[in-house]
Structures are given as structure tokens and as C-alpha cells.
Design a protein around this motif. Sequence first.
Motif, PDB file in Angstrom:
ATOM      1  N   MET A   1       0.788  -1.216   0.000  1.00 29.22           N
ATOM      2  CA  MET A   1       0.000   0.000   0.000  1.00 29.22           C
ATOM      3  C   MET A   1       0.834   1.287   0.000  1.00 29.22           C
ATOM      4  SD  MET A   1      -3.300  -0.404  -0.227  1.00 29.22           S
ATOM      5  CE  MET A   1      -2.843  -1.515  -1.518  1.00 29.22           C
ATOM      6  N   HIS A   2       2.176   1.147   0.063  1.00 26.29           N
ATOM      7  CA  HIS A   2       3.045   2.328   0.013  1.00 26.29           C
ATOM      8  C   HIS A   2       3.458   2.660  -1.426  1.00 26.29           C
ATOM      9  CE1 HIS A   2       3.627   2.772   4.385  1.00 26.29           C
ATOM     10  NE2 HIS A   2       3.530   1.456   4.418  1.00 26.29           N
ATOM     11  N   ALA A   3       2.864   2.000  -2.400  1.00 29.03           N
ATOM     12  CA  ALA A   3       3.274   2.206  -3.789  1.00 29.03           C
ATOM     13  C   ALA A   3       3.082   3.651  -4.241  1.00 29.03           C
ATOM     14  CB  ALA A   3       2.488   1.263  -4.710  1.00 29.03           C
ATOM     15  N   LEU A   4       2.021   4.322  -3.768  1.00 28.22           N
ATOM     16  CA  LEU A   4       1.799   5.713  -4.158  1.00 28.22           C
ATOM     17  C   LEU A   4       2.845   6.615  -3.516  1.00 28.22           C
ATOM     18  CD1 LEU A   4       0.096   7.917  -5.538  1.00 28.22           C
ATOM     19  CD2 LEU A   4      -1.331   7.984  -3.484  1.00 28.22           C
ATOM     20  N   ALA A   5       3.081   6.439  -2.235  1.00 27.81           N
ATOM     21  CA  ALA A   5       4.077   7.270  -1.544  1.00 27.81           C
ATOM     22  C   ALA A   5       5.467   7.070  -2.133  1.00 27.81           C
ATOM     23  CB  ALA A   5       4.074   6.931  -0.054  1.00 27.81           C
ATOM     24  N   GLU A   6       5.736   5.888  -2.668  1.00 25.00           N
ATOM     25  CA  GLU A   6       7.047   5.596  -3.239  1.00 25.00           C
ATOM     26  C   GLU A   6       7.125   5.924  -4.720  1.00 25.00           C
ATOM     27  OE1 GLU A   6       7.513   1.518  -2.281  1.00 25.00           O
ATOM     28  OE2 GLU A   6       7.859   1.870  -0.145  1.00 25.00           O
TER      29      GLU A   6
ATOM     30  N   ALA B   1      -2.498   2.984   4.795  1.00 20.84           N
ATOM     31  CA  ALA B   1      -1.290   2.452   5.435  1.00 20.84           C
ATOM     32  C   ALA B   1      -0.177   3.485   5.541  1.00 20.84           C
ATOM     33  CB  ALA B   1      -0.794   1.242   4.644  1.00 20.84           C
ATOM     34  N   PHE B   2      -0.445   4.750   5.171  1.00 22.49           N
ATOM     35  CA  PHE B   2       0.612   5.767   5.199  1.00 22.49           C
ATOM     36  C   PHE B   2      -0.007   7.105   5.585  1.00 22.49           C
ATOM     37  CE2 PHE B   2      -1.129   5.191   0.972  1.00 22.49           C
ATOM     38  CZ  PHE B   2      -1.481   6.476   0.593  1.00 22.49           C
ATOM     39  N   PRO B   3       0.788   8.031   6.145  1.00 21.17           N
ATOM     40  CA  PRO B   3       0.268   9.365   6.467  1.00 21.17           C
ATOM     41  C   PRO B   3      -0.172  10.087   5.199  1.00 21.17           C
ATOM     42  CG  PRO B   3       2.394   8.973   7.524  1.00 21.17           C
ATOM     43  CD  PRO B   3       2.200   7.865   6.541  1.00 21.17           C
ATOM     44  N   THR B   4      -1.209  10.896   5.302  1.00 19.48           N
ATOM     45  CA  THR B   4      -1.773  11.540   4.114  1.00 19.48           C
ATOM     46  C   THR B   4      -1.294  12.980   3.926  1.00 19.48           C
ATOM     47  OG1 THR B   4      -3.743  12.138   5.400  1.00 19.48           O
ATOM     48  CG2 THR B   4      -3.822  10.097   4.119  1.00 19.48           C
ATOM     49  N   ASP B   5      -0.327  13.437   4.717  1.00 22.07           N
ATOM     50  CA  ASP B   5       0.240  14.770   4.491  1.00 22.07           C
ATOM     51  C   ASP B   5       0.875  14.809   3.104  1.00 22.07           C
ATOM     52  OD1 ASP B   5      -0.494  15.327   7.051  1.00 22.07           O
ATOM     53  OD2 ASP B   5       1.503  15.112   7.914  1.00 22.07           O
ATOM     54  N   GLY B   6       0.524  15.829   2.323  1.00 20.06           N
ATOM     55  CA  GLY B   6       1.045  15.944   0.971  1.00 20.06           C
ATOM     56  C   GLY B   6       0.270  15.158  -0.060  1.00 20.06           C
ATOM     57  N   PHE B   7      -0.859  14.568   0.346  1.00 20.68           N
ATOM     58  CA  PHE B   7      -1.691  13.809  -0.585  1.00 20.68           C
ATOM     59  C   PHE B   7      -3.097  14.398  -0.627  1.00 20.68           C
ATOM     60  CE2 PHE B   7       1.623  10.881   0.630  1.00 20.68           C
ATOM     61  CZ  PHE B   7       1.952  10.253  -0.549  1.00 20.68           C
ATOM     62  N   ARG B   8      -3.741  14.226  -1.747  1.00 19.23           N
ATOM     63  CA  ARG B   8      -5.134  14.619  -1.922  1.00 19.23           C
ATOM     64  C   ARG B   8      -5.993  13.364  -1.790  1.00 19.23           C
ATOM     65  NH1 ARG B   8      -8.508  18.412  -4.259  1.00 19.23           N
ATOM     66  NH2 ARG B   8     -10.233  17.592  -5.522  1.00 19.23           N
ATOM     67  N   VAL B   9      -6.906  13.368  -0.821  1.00 16.13           N
ATOM     68  CA  VAL B   9      -7.763  12.214  -0.562  1.00 16.13           C
ATOM     69  C   VAL B   9      -9.196  12.583  -0.918  1.00 16.13           C
ATOM     70  CG1 VAL B   9      -8.543  10.537   1.133  1.00 16.13           C
ATOM     71  CG2 VAL B   9      -6.215  11.457   1.284  1.00 16.13           C
ATOM     72  N   THR B  10      -9.768  11.884  -1.881  1.00 18.59           N
ATOM     73  CA  THR B  10     -11.129  12.138  -2.342  1.00 18.59           C
ATOM     74  C   THR B  10     -12.023  10.966  -1.961  1.00 18.59           C
ATOM     75  OG1 THR B  10     -10.293  13.397  -4.241  1.00 18.59           O
ATOM     76  CG2 THR B  10     -12.584  12.634  -4.343  1.00 18.59           C
ATOM     77  N   LYS B  11     -13.022  11.222  -1.147  1.00 14.07           N
ATOM     78  CA  LYS B  11     -13.952  10.170  -0.764  1.00 14.07           C
ATOM     79  C   LYS B  11     -14.860   9.843  -1.946  1.00 14.07           C
ATOM     80  CE  LYS B  11     -17.751   9.201   2.443  1.00 14.07           C
ATOM     81  NZ  LYS B  11     -18.536   9.722   3.593  1.00 14.07           N
TER      82      LYS B  11
ATOM     83  N   VAL C   1      -6.715   8.472  -3.853  1.00 10.35           N
ATOM     84  CA  VAL C   1      -5.601   9.219  -3.279  1.00 10.35           C
ATOM     85  C   VAL C   1      -4.597   9.550  -4.381  1.00 10.35           C
ATOM     86  CG1 VAL C   1      -3.930   9.320  -1.390  1.00 10.35           C
ATOM     87  CG2 VAL C   1      -5.904   7.802  -1.214  1.00 10.35           C
ATOM     88  N   THR C   2      -4.183  10.814  -4.447  1.00 12.55           N
ATOM     89  CA  THR C   2      -3.152  11.251  -5.382  1.00 12.55           C
ATOM     90  C   THR C   2      -2.187  12.179  -4.649  1.00 12.55           C
ATOM     91  OG1 THR C   2      -4.518  13.131  -6.113  1.00 12.55           O
ATOM     92  CG2 THR C   2      -4.672  11.095  -7.400  1.00 12.55           C
ATOM     93  N   ARG C   3      -1.019  12.380  -5.224  1.00  8.23           N
ATOM     94  CA  ARG C   3      -0.082  13.340  -4.650  1.00  8.23           C
ATOM     95  C   ARG C   3      -0.598  14.752  -4.902  1.00  8.23           C
ATOM     96  NH1 ARG C   3       3.149   9.134  -6.442  1.00  8.23           N
ATOM     97  NH2 ARG C   3       3.088   9.910  -8.581  1.00  8.23           N
ATOM     98  N   ALA C   4      -0.566  15.600  -3.875  1.00  7.63           N
ATOM     99  CA  ALA C   4      -1.197  16.915  -3.955  1.00  7.63           C
ATOM    100  C   ALA C   4      -0.567  17.803  -5.020  1.00  7.63           C
ATOM    101  CB  ALA C   4      -1.133  17.598  -2.592  1.00  7.63           C
ATOM    102  N   ASP C   5       0.732  17.656  -5.284  1.00 10.53           N
ATOM    103  CA  ASP C   5       1.422  18.541  -6.223  1.00 10.53           C
ATOM    104  C   ASP C   5       1.695  17.879  -7.565  1.00 10.53           C
ATOM    105  OD1 ASP C   5       3.235  16.721  -5.314  1.00 10.53           O
ATOM    106  OD2 ASP C   5       4.837  18.151  -4.874  1.00 10.53           O
ATOM    107  N   ASP C   6       1.020  16.784  -7.856  1.00 13.01           N
ATOM    108  CA  ASP C   6       1.272  16.055  -9.103  1.00 13.01           C
ATOM    109  C   ASP C   6       0.602  16.774 -10.270  1.00 13.01           C
ATOM    110  OD1 ASP C   6       1.530  14.203 -11.186  1.00 13.01           O
ATOM    111  OD2 ASP C   6       1.423  12.509  -9.822  1.00 13.01           O
ATOM    112  N   PRO C   7       1.375  17.202 -11.299  1.00 14.68           N
ATOM    113  CA  PRO C   7       0.783  17.933 -12.430  1.00 14.68           C
ATOM    114  C   PRO C   7       0.215  17.028 -13.522  1.00 14.68           C
ATOM    115  CG  PRO C   7       3.149  17.855 -12.700  1.00 14.68           C
ATOM    116  CD  PRO C   7       2.847  17.125 -11.413  1.00 14.68           C
TER     117      PRO C   7
END
Length: 307
Positions: free
Chosen positions: A129-134, A147-157, A265-271
Amino acid sequence: MDVDLRLVRYFTVVAEYGNFGRAATRLHLAQPSLSRQIQRLEAQLGVRLFDRSPQGSSLTDAGQAFLPRARILLQEAEQAARTARAAAQPHTVTIGYAEGLVITSCVQELRRRHPDGQVRTRHLGWRDMHALAEGRVDALVAYRPLAFPTDGFRVTKLHEESRVLVTSARHHLAKEKAVSLRTLSAEELVACVSTPVVWSTPKPVGDRPAPPPPAIDDSYEDKLELIATGHCVAIFPVGDRRAAVREDIALVPVIDIDPCEVVLVTRADDPNPLLGPLEDVARALLGTTSRRENNELPVNCPPGRSR
């Protein structure tokens, strides 16, 4: 003013070497030709950039003032070229999705809307589950908790899912239309830290002793064996149908437990330009499909059989 970027580059190389001869060698030019090109730039700017002498060349005050701006100009031009080339290439997005989730409708619609893009998927086990963070995927469709902290990520329900008891088809609760947590008071339930699944501690069945608790390396299928033999029960999200292919396992709705959430979940600064359309499609399709499946779940019926 039209400034030739090629001449600006020649200027920065001469400034770096402090000598027209060595700069000409670096640029694969004849020295007289390089001198003429620098003179053209000086004529365009209306200032003298170098003081020339037999010992070499030094920057004038105007040349010293121009040099940092010239370097920025060349860097910006290169960045603009890279951006243009990237925009001309097919966009790619890799969507990771957690065990028990189906994202087929979302992927098909995103491909239909963006036929020039490359939409890839990657099924992720609970250990991955750390594949996105990595950075191994660009987006993640998963259940909360993550499975990881969501700081710096965009979480959409996307939607909420109710939960079901997963038990042996021979269990005394298997034929109930619905159960409450009170009816499970005899079970020692343990919630997982990074998934919405709740497992019970294995217990004896008749004269058969309790097997050892599942180990961290045990697969999902290994744990289902504990359920099928009656030693264990679990609580799953209703959309997780992996157990439904087995006729020796039953699913029973649980009426008094909080629902779990499915999120994107996506990275907040991903263009990445495909992430916006992905969110739109996921909201429209993954949510409505899952809610419809919730309403269609057969109750008091062993999986794999029709009602």
C-alpha cells in the motif's frame, strides 16, 4: 528586441573560459567566427560585453550585469522546450487499487475519454500500500484506513460501504438475514491497522483444537481456510467479493457497525493532466457502481448460489 539565444549561449561560454580561443574549441567554431558572433550580440544589445587583450578577455560592467540574466534566459528556454516536448507525448497514468476493489468501469471510461493517453493499472496487496508514496503508481483507489500518512496527498472520498460477516456456511449465523455485533460477542474480534477488515482470533471447533493465529506471511486465501473450517470469522466491506466464489462460506450483513470508506488518493502537487479526469470518472462511476452492488447483495444465501 529579438535576441538570438544561440549568441547568448556563445557569450556564456566565452565568459566561462575567459578566452576566445578556448571557448571556440569548446563550441567547435573557428575563433574569428566566434568573435564575429559576439560582436553581433553586442550590436544587438548596444553595449560592449568583453574587454579583449592578448592575455584573454574579461567581462565589462555591462557583461557582468548581463551574465546571470543570460544564464536564466537559457535555462528558461530549455525548460520551455522540455515542457513542450512533454506535452506532445502521450500522457500516462498508473492507477493502483487495493485488494477487494474493482475499478474496471473507471479505467474503461478514462481510456474512452482520453484515447491518446496510456492508462495502466496495478493490483496492490496489503503489503504494497506504500506504492503511491514511493512513486510506483500515480493514484490509489483503496479503503480507509490507509497504510501511510496523508500529508502531501489529496484524498477524495468516493463512497461508503456497509459491511458483512464472512463465516463458514455451517456457522449458526450463516442463515440469518442480518446480524449485529452483539451476536458476535463470543468472538474475539481484532481490527486490522491498515485495512477495514476485522478478523477473529481462531478458536476450537468441536473436538478440533484452535489452529495458531494467522501469521504475517499468511495469504488472504490461507485466512479464508480458517473461516471455511469454522475456526474464524471476519467482517469485510460489502464490495469485497473475493469470498463469494466459495460455496462453503456465507456472507451476512452486519447492521450496527460503521461503514468503511473507499477513497481516491493522489499526490497533492502532481501535475499529471490525467489525474483530474480520473477523479471525475471515479466520482461518477466507482461510487454509483459500488452503491448499487451494496443494494444487490444477497443475504442469508451462501455465496456462489442464486437466491
